[in-house]
Structures are given as C-alpha cells and as structure tokens.
Write an enzyme that holds these catalytic residues in place. Sequence first.
Site, mmCIF file in Angstrom:
data_model
loop_
_atom_site.group_PDB
_atom_site.id
_atom_site.type_symbol
_atom_site.label_atom_id
_atom_site.label_comp_id
_atom_site.label_asym_id
_atom_site.label_seq_id
_atom_site.Cartn_x
_atom_site.Cartn_y
_atom_site.Cartn_z
ATOM 1 N N ALA A 112 0.839 -1.210 0.000
ATOM 2 C CA ALA A 112 0.000 0.000 0.000
ATOM 3 C C ALA A 112 0.873 1.258 0.000
ATOM 4 O O ALA A 112 1.942 1.271 0.596
ATOM 5 C CB ALA A 112 -0.916 -0.002 1.219
ATOM 6 N N PRO A 113 0.412 2.301 -0.723
ATOM 7 C CA PRO A 113 -0.872 2.422 -1.423
ATOM 8 C C PRO A 113 -0.896 1.822 -2.826
ATOM 9 O O PRO A 113 -1.933 1.836 -3.476
ATOM 10 C CB PRO A 113 -1.072 3.933 -1.491
ATOM 11 C CG PRO A 113 0.318 4.487 -1.556
ATOM 12 C CD PRO A 113 1.154 3.592 -0.679
ATOM 13 N N GLY A 115 1.898 2.193 -5.399
ATOM 14 C CA GLY A 115 2.750 2.764 -6.443
ATOM 15 C C GLY A 115 3.721 1.768 -7.029
ATOM 16 O O GLY A 115 3.776 1.569 -8.248
ATOM 17 N N LYS A 116 4.491 1.120 -6.187
ATOM 18 C CA LYS A 116 5.495 0.177 -6.672
ATOM 19 C C LYS A 116 4.848 -1.099 -7.207
ATOM 20 O O LYS A 116 5.307 -1.679 -8.203
ATOM 21 C CB LYS A 116 6.488 -0.143 -5.554
ATOM 22 C CG LYS A 116 7.337 1.065 -5.135
ATOM 23 C CD LYS A 116 8.253 0.715 -3.972
ATOM 24 C CE LYS A 116 9.175 1.875 -3.609
ATOM 25 N NZ LYS A 116 8.443 3.051 -3.098
ATOM 26 N N GLU A 134 -0.715 -6.032 2.009
ATOM 27 C CA GLU A 134 -0.701 -4.930 2.970
ATOM 28 C C GLU A 134 -1.324 -5.432 4.264
ATOM 29 O O GLU A 134 -2.476 -5.873 4.274
ATOM 30 C CB GLU A 134 -1.479 -3.730 2.427
ATOM 31 C CG GLU A 134 -1.735 -2.632 3.444
ATOM 32 C CD GLU A 134 -0.466 -2.139 4.139
ATOM 33 O OE1 GLU A 134 -0.483 -2.044 5.379
ATOM 34 O OE2 GLU A 134 0.534 -1.853 3.432
ATOM 35 N N ARG A 139 -5.546 0.185 4.785
ATOM 36 C CA ARG A 139 -4.581 0.497 3.727
ATOM 37 C C ARG A 139 -4.694 -0.512 2.583
ATOM 38 O O ARG A 139 -4.441 -0.175 1.427
ATOM 39 C CB ARG A 139 -3.168 0.524 4.300
ATOM 40 C CG ARG A 139 -2.857 1.805 5.058
ATOM 41 C CD ARG A 139 -1.505 1.771 5.743
ATOM 42 N NE ARG A 139 -0.405 1.499 4.848
ATOM 43 C CZ ARG A 139 0.185 2.391 4.060
ATOM 44 N NH1 ARG A 139 -0.247 3.645 4.054
ATOM 45 N NH2 ARG A 139 1.192 2.059 3.294
ATOM 46 N N ASP A 179 9.403 -3.039 0.155
ATOM 47 C CA ASP A 179 9.495 -1.600 0.397
ATOM 48 C C ASP A 179 9.089 -1.401 1.850
ATOM 49 O O ASP A 179 7.925 -1.165 2.158
ATOM 50 C CB ASP A 179 8.585 -0.839 -0.565
ATOM 51 C CG ASP A 179 8.720 0.661 -0.406
ATOM 52 O OD1 ASP A 179 9.860 1.134 -0.269
ATOM 53 O OD2 ASP A 179 7.687 1.349 -0.406
ATOM 54 N N CYS A 232 12.525 4.627 2.472
ATOM 55 C CA CYS A 232 12.587 6.062 2.181
ATOM 56 C C CYS A 232 13.218 6.773 3.379
ATOM 57 O O CYS A 232 12.678 7.744 3.901
ATOM 58 C CB CYS A 232 11.210 6.632 1.847
ATOM 59 S SG CYS A 232 9.961 6.370 3.126
#
Length: 428
Positions: A112-113, A115-116, A134, A139, A179, A232
């Site tokens: 989630a959300p 993108g990847k 997720e 989410r 991620d 990140c």
Amino acid sequence: MIELPSEFCARVKRELGSEYSQFISSYNLPVARGVRVNTLKISVEDFMRISSVNLDGGVPWEKNGFYTDSESPGKTILHAAGLYYVQEPSAMCAAPELCVKAGERVLDLCSAPGGKGTQLAQSMNGDGVLVLNEILPKRAEILRSNVERLGVKNALVTSAEPSVLAGLFEEYFDKILVDAPCSGEGMFKKEQSAIPEWSLDNVLLCVERQKNILNSAAIMLSCGGRLVYSTCTFSLEEDEKQVENFLKSHKDFVLVSMKKLLPHKVRGEGHFCAVLEKTGGGRKDLPLLNFSVRDKKLLKVYREWERETLNISIDRVMQSGNNFYYIPDGSPDLAGSRFKYNEGIFLGQVSPDGKRFEPSHTLAMSLKNNEAACIPVDEKTARDYLRGITFGTSCSGWKVVTYLNYPLGWCKAVNGTAKNHLPRGLRI
C-alpha cells in the site's frame, strides 16, 4: 526552512561530512512531484498527446515516469480513468531494479498504497501471478482501489502478516519487493507531519520490524530469485547495516547492487535500494484455483447480460454465492487461508431474486473501449459523472461511460436518463 530534529541532523552530518551543507540546503527547494504513465491502458506517446498535466522532464530511473509542476495532478478526469499514477519521483527507483518479466510469480510484500506494485504490474502486462500484500486492512482497501483504477488484471491483493504468507508461499516467488516500513527520514520535506514522530527509538523499532519482514521474504523467494529491499530513509541502521546483517544471517543470498538517492544529488526525495539474489533452496508450486460455476441458472443470467453489454466473452469465470469473478491463469488456491484476500477481477453479482446481473466498477475499469457498449461523453459531462450526476441519453441498458475512449465507470440508461453507478466513495 523546515525545522529538522537536531539528533537527526547530527547523524546525517557525521555520515555526509562536507556534503552536509548541500543536503540541508536542498530542503529550501520545492518538493519534486511526479506521475507515472499507466501503460496497461495507454502508451506514453498517446498520454503526452491528450494529457492536461504539465510534464517537466523524464524521471531517469523509470521510463514511464515524469516530473510535473502541476500542484493537483490527482484531480483530473484522466487520473480517474487510471491513465496515470501520482508517485514521488525517487519512489519510482526500486521497482525497476526487480527486473520483472511477464509470466513470473511476483510479490510486493508491503504494497500500500500501490505505487510500486502497479509499477510491477506494468512490467508483467497481465501475465503471471502478482501478489500485493498490505497488513493493515484499511490500507489494503486503498491498495485494492488503486489496483482497480489502473486496470490491473492479474493481481491478488492480500492482507496478512509476512510470517503468515511465508507459511503458505515457501520458495514460491521468482521476484520479491520489500518496500519496508521505515522512519521516513527521506520524506520529511514532502510529509512534514512525520518530523515530530521521528526518534532514535523509532529508528530502532523499524530496524527490528524490517528484519522480521526480510526473514519472511527470504523464505518465500525461490532459488535464483531476486529480492529488492528499499526504504525512504537515510538511516544506516535501516539501510546499509540492515542489508549487511541480513547477508550475515542468510548465507544463500548475495548482494548485486546498492544505491541511495539523496535530495541534494537528485531531483526527488530520499530513497534507498538494495538488490539481492538467492543462490540456494528450490522452487515450489501451489495447487491452482479450481474455477467453476455451481449454479447454472445464475451463470445464465450473467451470460445473458454479457451478450447484451460486452463485445467479448470472459472465460475463466468463477462463482461464489451470487458473485462472479474472472480468475487469471496460474492463480493459486488460497482456500482455508487465515487472512483476507481479493483474487482476480470481481465481475459483479446476480440480484437476490436471481433475475438481474449488476456489474462491478472493477470490471468497467479493466475493459478497453471496444470491449463493451459505451457512451462517449465530453469533458463537462465527464466531470459531472465523476461528481455522481446523471445525464440524458438515447441509449438503454448498462453502458460504460468513456472519456476520450477511456472508461470511467458504469451507468444504466433508463427512459432517457443515464443513472450514475460510480461508487460513492470514488466520486469527486
């Protein structure tokens, strides 16, 4: 100037040395915004021809990614149609490192959300098994909504602890993206609300969580498979040292590459990415889902609606109660699993009285313009439709509302009025 935690600044200064002043100065620059063209629905060339979003150069690490100076790129008709995804430019760097191909088994473990995960879906182009997980149910719903909007046809959306998935998918996947949830240091400029939540204790909590997630991912990766670990954050404990410790405890993995995007060196926020490959173990299969229809009367209702409304015949149809689903080839059988999941495309449901079929929004967003009976609309009518407003028409029956030949959702035309069937939660 953004006020950063003093302990965070001291740590970064020790790590960057003479580059620290450049790093701090980067927080005075505007936030980099990006969009990624959804090639499952439109080519980059066609998108650039019709889009109203101002594109400002390509993102170096993603061939379908572009910078934009538009302040609200997610509030357009083409966004609602799923033609692009709004994504921070640096966040686009991890998925391409997985080198996903059509036909593979792929897992995005912390998706989630979306993108990847939807980046990976574009590389697969509907062919192969794509599991998007997720752990948090709310989410997971956001993830499912983005998968639906972008028209991903081969996704299995799960909501489970990584350790639970590891008990089911041992040595199953060819590619895995982790991620990982992190302290979010790389997003301080974009999401300033994360700054007060930062602490060294939280960094260490993230380290332990990431370690457990990576251990589960290692179990699920098949021999010769590739694992991409990304965050990140700038924290050495969460990035380089996490990878170093993983390799020490998993002797059947080797490091292929590792990179860190820093905001004073790239046009984007902070991101870390490591590529690992597994050299030991094997590759296991799971029983395939046995798609079937038990109630021929309900199937007849669906097929009659399909003949009246669609220009295609959908195979691999499965029934569950009054609901009907399209099941992608190769879908594993997860019956009895101890977690929530959505498998395949929800086509819609037969009414309780067994007389009418009502299509799902998911089906509309998975169709191409020539695959269903459509009502093309202009820009004003499209905006009204996305607000939930009805409009006049000479048609009758179920129709897909399209703008520039791209589906927005269903309407049902009755007595000169196209009744709006866009789900309320998606209305603008």
